[in-house]
Write a protein that holds these residues in place. Structure first.
Motif: not given
Length: 109
Positions: A53-62
């Motif tokens: 969830d956090n990495m999706m918010k950072k745009g690192w994963i989708r």
């Protein structure tokens, strides 16, 4: 070489590393992490989904979905260009730390 960004947590590092060659679902990431770390790192489901969830918010994963009908309902995660950059930066940072450590203790490659 010190960068502006904070170091990645071990969980973030392994999740991004697991996605380097293509999308995986959460359980697959947890299994691959255990495999890559030879059982030394285990990512639990709570950590896994909080981190994704956090990495999706950072745009690192989708999130993405499988073309395989059997896997239609599984959420897959894939690395973005930004996530690949974050992983590469962390690998450079870690390499730099190892190089400095070797110089200090007198080991040279």
């Amino acid at each position: 070489m010190p960068g502006k960004n904070e170091p990645l947590t071990e969980s973030y590092f392994y999740i991004l590393l697991c996605l380097y060659h293509g999308p995986l679902h959460g359980y697959g990431i947890m299994q691959k992490t255990a495999e890559l770390s030879q059982g030394n790192v285990k990512i639990g489901s709570g950590t896994m989904y909080g981190a994704t969830d956090n990495m999706m918010k950072k745009g690192w994963i989708r999130e993405t979905f499988s073309d395989n009908p059997e896997d239609k309902r599984k959420r897959l995660y894939e690395l973005t260009d930004s996530g690949r950059g974050a992983l590469n930066q962390e690998m450079r940072r870690l390499k730099y730390l190892v190089e400095i450590s070797k110089k200090v203790i007198g080991e040279e490659d």
